[in-house]
Every structure is written in C-alpha cells, then in structure tokens.
Design an enzyme around this catalytic site. Structure first.
Site, PDB file in Angstrom:
ATOM      1  N   CYS A  12      21.978 -18.735  65.354  1.00  0.00           N
ATOM      2  CA  CYS A  12      22.499 -17.563  65.381  1.00  0.00           C
ATOM      3  C   CYS A  12      23.825 -17.422  65.694  1.00  0.00           C
ATOM      4  O   CYS A  12      24.478 -17.753  66.671  1.00  0.00           O
ATOM      5  CB  CYS A  12      21.580 -16.608  65.556  1.00  0.00           C
ATOM      6  N   HIS A  75      21.726 -13.784  75.854  1.00  0.00           N
ATOM      7  CA  HIS A  75      20.645 -12.742  76.635  1.00  0.00           C
ATOM      8  C   HIS A  75      21.177 -11.942  77.253  1.00  0.00           C
ATOM      9  O   HIS A  75      20.493 -10.188  77.132  1.00  0.00           O
ATOM     10  CB  HIS A  75      19.780 -12.720  77.283  1.00  0.00           C
ATOM     11  N   GLU A 127      16.288 -10.687  78.019  1.00  0.00           N
ATOM     12  CA  GLU A 127      16.609  -9.758  77.431  1.00  0.00           C
ATOM     13  C   GLU A 127      16.742  -8.057  77.216  1.00  0.00           C
ATOM     14  O   GLU A 127      17.037  -7.517  77.969  1.00  0.00           O
ATOM     15  CB  GLU A 127      17.362  -9.948  75.931  1.00  0.00           C
ATOM     16  N   THR A 165      16.152  -7.434  70.860  1.00  0.00           N
ATOM     17  CA  THR A 165      16.531  -8.258  69.948  1.00  0.00           C
ATOM     18  C   THR A 165      16.020  -8.568  68.768  1.00  0.00           C
ATOM     19  O   THR A 165      16.080  -8.526  67.654  1.00  0.00           O
ATOM     20  CB  THR A 165      18.062  -9.197  69.427  1.00  0.00           C
TER      21      THR A 165
END
Ligand code: F3S
Length: 284
Positions: A12, A75, A127, A165
């Site tokens: 990503c 993260h 994260e 996320t």
C-alpha cells in the site's frame, strides 16, 4: 486457467513510502536501526540486515543507543519513543504512515479534551500499542462484540472511538452500533484506511466468483489474516500462502479448478505476487 489478480494486491502507499525511506538511507555510512521490522516480510528484513541495518525489538534496546539513525515503521509508535530518540541525540527517520499519524493526532486532541479513547482493533498489534501511547486519558481496546457489550464508563463520560487502520469495516460498524445504544456522548471517527477497505472489498468480490482463492502474505500480517478470513467466507477453497513454495504443497488438491483469484496483503512484495501469478497461469 482464468486468473483474476486483485488490482489492490501488494504494497500500500504507507508501506511503499516506508520502504523507500529506509532504502534511501542504506549505504550512506550511518548505522541504521529499524524500530521493529520495517514490514512483515522476512525476505525484505533479511535483505536490509545484509546491508547493515539492525532491528531494535524493544524500547529498552533503543534506550541504550547513543548514536545512529532510527527508522520508525509505517505502524507508528507511541509519543515516548519520539522523546527517547530525541533525548538520546539520535536521528529519527519517521516512516509512520500519514494515516496512522492522523489517528495519533485525533487521540492526542480528543484525550486532551477529556474524552476516553476506544480503539477498535487488536491490543497486541504494534499500531494499536503506538496509538495508545498518544492518549492522556484511559484507553480501551475493543475487538469483539462481547467486549463492546461489556464496556462500561460513567454515563456522562465523553468517548472517542477510532479504529486500527486494518480493522474489518463490517466489524467496525457492528461494534459502533453496540456502542451507540449505550447512550454515551460518543464521537466516532472511522480511521480504517481506504487501502484496506478497498483491498477487502475487492478480495471479497473476486473470492465470490472463483473456484480457488489465493491470499499471499506473512502469517504475522494482521491485514493479510483479515483478507484470508474475508475470502474464506466467500470461497471455501481459499489458501493462505507466504511464498510460492507454500502453494506447491497444495497443488494436488487443485486439479478441477478453472478460475483462480489472487490477492495479497499490504507488505507482500511484487516479485512474490508475480511469481505466484505466473505459476498459477502456466502450471496450476
Ligand atoms: Fe497506511 Fe493504509 Fe498502508 S494506513 S500503511 S496506507 S494500509
């Protein structure tokens, strides 16, 4: 053999950015440390170690450093890690994904206003640990409907809800629904990353159409695990593999397949996806 490869498979934006930042520093002569593995991919981490990059596994290890460059992975980390880097005179390369930084900011601001923080996510994920470290008020991590139902704070308490996320969007909605019936003053901020949402939606769509679905990614990658769960719910013959070798082991069971779908988690390098795709097209 028809093969449908998800457009959203692989790195990503945040992971690509973190990888670029660390590789930019390699070879500059500085001692580089990653605070935790830069991505959940052993091959990439091994390659960086070969180039002299060291992995720090804990704040204690970080606290012992007197010089060098510390790379913070996508993260993100808690606020006290930045302070530690600063106090020890280290150089910080902050590769925290901007979408994660946004959550840190929300949590810091909302907790400053007195709101308790609820994070929808996995309490053990780095994260989430990082996000918790930006709150000044009590912070709760909720992952299941049961935990949401059992959640209790005083009725007039402000509560701000954010999410990891990579949290599953449908699950987030389900948990928020439970919270909204409790009568608290809640502020819900959907912080699920679009990349995750799109990847999950596309994976489900493909899994619905194919005979076999292949999900590529590390077993330590939370977003890949979720992708696997989503695909498995749509396609019973879903395989979770880390590399092409894992797929070889499953070939026997795949004789009558006409259509195969492929997706991959956010930390899966392109070369692995290409290898798997090529193998499935030609040899499956
Ligand atoms: Fe960032 Fe979303 Fe990737 S939060 S690290 S772009 S999955």
């Amino acid at each position: 053999m028809e093969v449908i490869l998800a457009k959203s498979a692989g790195f990503c934006f945040g992971v690509r950015r973190a990888m670029d930042k660390v590789y930019e520093r390699v070879g500059t002569g500085e001692q580089i440390y990653m605070f935790g593995s830069i991505i959940h991919n052993e091959e990439v981490v091994k390659d960086l170690e070969k180039r002299g990059v060291k992995v720090l596994h804990s704040p204690e290890e970080l606290s012992l450093l007197q010089e060098g460059v510390v790379v913070i992975r996508s993260h993100g980390v808690s606020k006290d890690i930045y302070s530690m880097i600063d106090e020890n005179g280290l150089t910080c390369v902050d590769a925290t994904c901007p979408f994660v930084r946004k959550i840190h900011k929300i949590v810091e601001d909302e907790s400053e206003k007195g709101a308790y923080i609820v994070i929808m996510g996995n309490a053990n994920h780095p994260e989430v640990e990082g996000i918790k470290g930006w709150s000044k008020t009590p912070t709760f991590v909720i992952e299941s409907a049961e935990e949401a139902r059992n959640f209790k704070v005083p009725q007039n308490q402000k509560v701000c809800i954010v999410s990891q996320t990579t949290f599953n969007y449908n699950k987030f909605q389900e948990l928020v629904e439970i919270f909204s019936k409790k009568g608290y003053d809640i502020n819900v901020v959907n912080t699920i990353c679009n990349a995750t949402e799109e990847r999950q939606k596309e994976a489900a769509e493909i899994a619905r159409q194919v005979d076999t679905m292949i999900v590529i990614g590390s077993t330590h990658s939370s977003n890949t695990q979720k992708l696997y769960e989503i695909c498995k719910a749509e396609c019973a013959d879903t395989h979770y593999i880390q590399t092409l070798e894992d797929l070889y082991l499953e070939t026997e069971a795949t004789k009558s397949i006409r259509c195969v779908g492929i997706t991959a988690g956010a930390s899966t390098p392109n070369n692995i996806i290409e290898e798997v795709q090529k193998y499935v097209r030609i040899d499956f």
